[in-house]
Design a protein around this motif. Structure first.
Motif, PDB file in Angstrom:
ATOM      1  N   VAL A  81       0.865  -1.179   0.000  1.00 52.62           N
ATOM      2  CA  VAL A  81       0.000   0.000   0.000  1.00 52.62           C
ATOM      3  C   VAL A  81       0.899   1.225   0.000  1.00 52.62           C
ATOM      4  N   LEU A  95      -2.355  -1.845   8.317  1.00 54.71           N
ATOM      5  CA  LEU A  95      -0.900  -1.884   8.136  1.00 54.71           C
ATOM      6  C   LEU A  95      -0.405  -3.305   7.898  1.00 54.71           C
ATOM      7  N   CYS A 102       2.955  -1.090   4.344  1.00 51.91           N
ATOM      8  CA  CYS A 102       2.485   0.206   3.841  1.00 51.91           C
ATOM      9  C   CYS A 102       3.658   1.189   3.881  1.00 51.91           C
ATOM     10  N   ASN A 104       4.976   5.274   2.925  1.00 48.26           N
ATOM     11  CA  ASN A 104       4.444   6.634   2.812  1.00 48.26           C
ATOM     12  C   ASN A 104       5.478   7.565   2.198  1.00 48.26           C
TER      13      ASN A 104
END
Length: 320
Positions: A81, A95, A102, A104
């Motif tokens: 993700v 998560l 995940c 970011n």
């Protein structure tokens, strides 16, 4: 890789545009349509518009804590993700869904400026350099280890210009990180907790201008401003949004024209518009009077009677 993307603003949309060129994006999660304008029209997020253009499934849940939403995400079977300025907390259950976790894309050089407004906070702090980091997500606020960072010089860029640059840097950093992750070659660096700073959300009137501010602070406020967080003031009795201010401390000619100005004083000289502030003066380059189009300072001054007399003033908007 099979990817679920989560993001909302233009920053995230830029990253999604590049991501779909190299990976299989099976769904895009974004914030629900915003209601804006007098007609209360629902406006889709930039990420939603990009996703729809590519025929990607769009999900706009109000929360990711709902079990049915988590079940749907799991059914998508993402390898990873990817998140960029989503604006929503990912709970532990989310998560743990993707095989590679995940990750970011955060618009700062971590551990500096964790949180919601890293670009604006870096500008207001008058920093010389900023950047983006690709980090692993965990339960804490931007606390995860990072594997790729890219830097950018602040110079005199405003928030929109800097965000655009960081979006492009972040996009390339993410694509590089995904290759490393897939190959098992990513080198994760833990954040130094002793160097942490936080980028709190910008307050409603935080970037409004006041003659009590020092000159440099006024310039930085305007650079950090945007359509979402404008810099308001009242100049010569007119409510305006200031779009560009110039620091004249290194401009000998402008400094001479603005010499001796007091906080709150307005001066129009040699076709230049100056505002007196604490410790000196600043030059207005562009502004937008309420209800009118953006214009340069000369055009604004042309519509203000008596502006050359030196008796007009400026101040903070009401409520500041």
């Amino acid at each position: 890789m099979r990817i679920v993307f989560m993001g909302t603003p233009e920053f995230a949309a830029t990253i999604l545009e590049d991501l779909v060129q190299q990976h299989e994006v099976v769904a895009a999660y974004t914030r629900p349509d915003a209601v804006r304008g007098r007609g209360a029209e629902a406006v889709a997020s930039p990420v939603k518009r990009v996703a729809e253009r590519y025929g990607i499934e769009v999900r706009c849940p109000k929360t990711l804590r709902d079990e049915s939403e988590q079940d749907h995400l799991a059914s998508l079977a993402p390898d990873v993700v990817c998140v960029a300025a989503y604006g929503m907390i990912l709970p532990p259950a989310v998560l743990g869904i993707p095989e590679y976790g995940c990750i970011n894309v955060h618009a700062s050089l971590l551990p500096s400026w964790r949180g919601a407004a890293p670009v604006e906070r870096a500008i207001l702090a008058d920093e010389v350099e900023t950047g983006v980091c690709v980090m692993r997500m965990e339960e804490g606020l931007d606390t995860g280890a990072y594997c790729i960072c890219r830097t950018a010089n602040m110079e005199d860029k405003n928030a929109d210009e800097l965000t655009d640059e960081l979006a492009n840097l972040g996009s390339h950093a993410l694509l590089t990180a995904l290759v490393h992750i897939q190959e098992g070659a990513a080198e994760w660096i833990e954040q130094d907790e002793d160097r942490v700073t936080y980028a709190d959300k910008i307050g409603k009137h935080e970037l409004d201008l006041d003659p009590a501010d020092r000159c440099r602070a006024l310039v930085l406020k305007v650079r950090a401003s945007s359509a979402a967080h404008p810099s308001h003031a009242v100049v010569a009795g007119r409510a305006v949004t200031v779009l560009e201010l110039k620091d004249i401390s290194n401009d000998e000619r402008a400094s001479e024209l603005a010499a001796g100005m007091e906080p709150g004083e307005v001066r129009f000289a040699a076709k230049k518009l100056f505002l007196g502030a604490t410790g000196g003066a600043v030059e207005v380059v562009r502004l937008k009077p309420d209800g009118k189009q953006a214009m340069d300072a000369k055009s604004f001054a042309a519509g203000v009677q008596g502006i050359k007399d030196g008796r007009l003033s400026w101040g903070a908007p009401d409520g500041v």
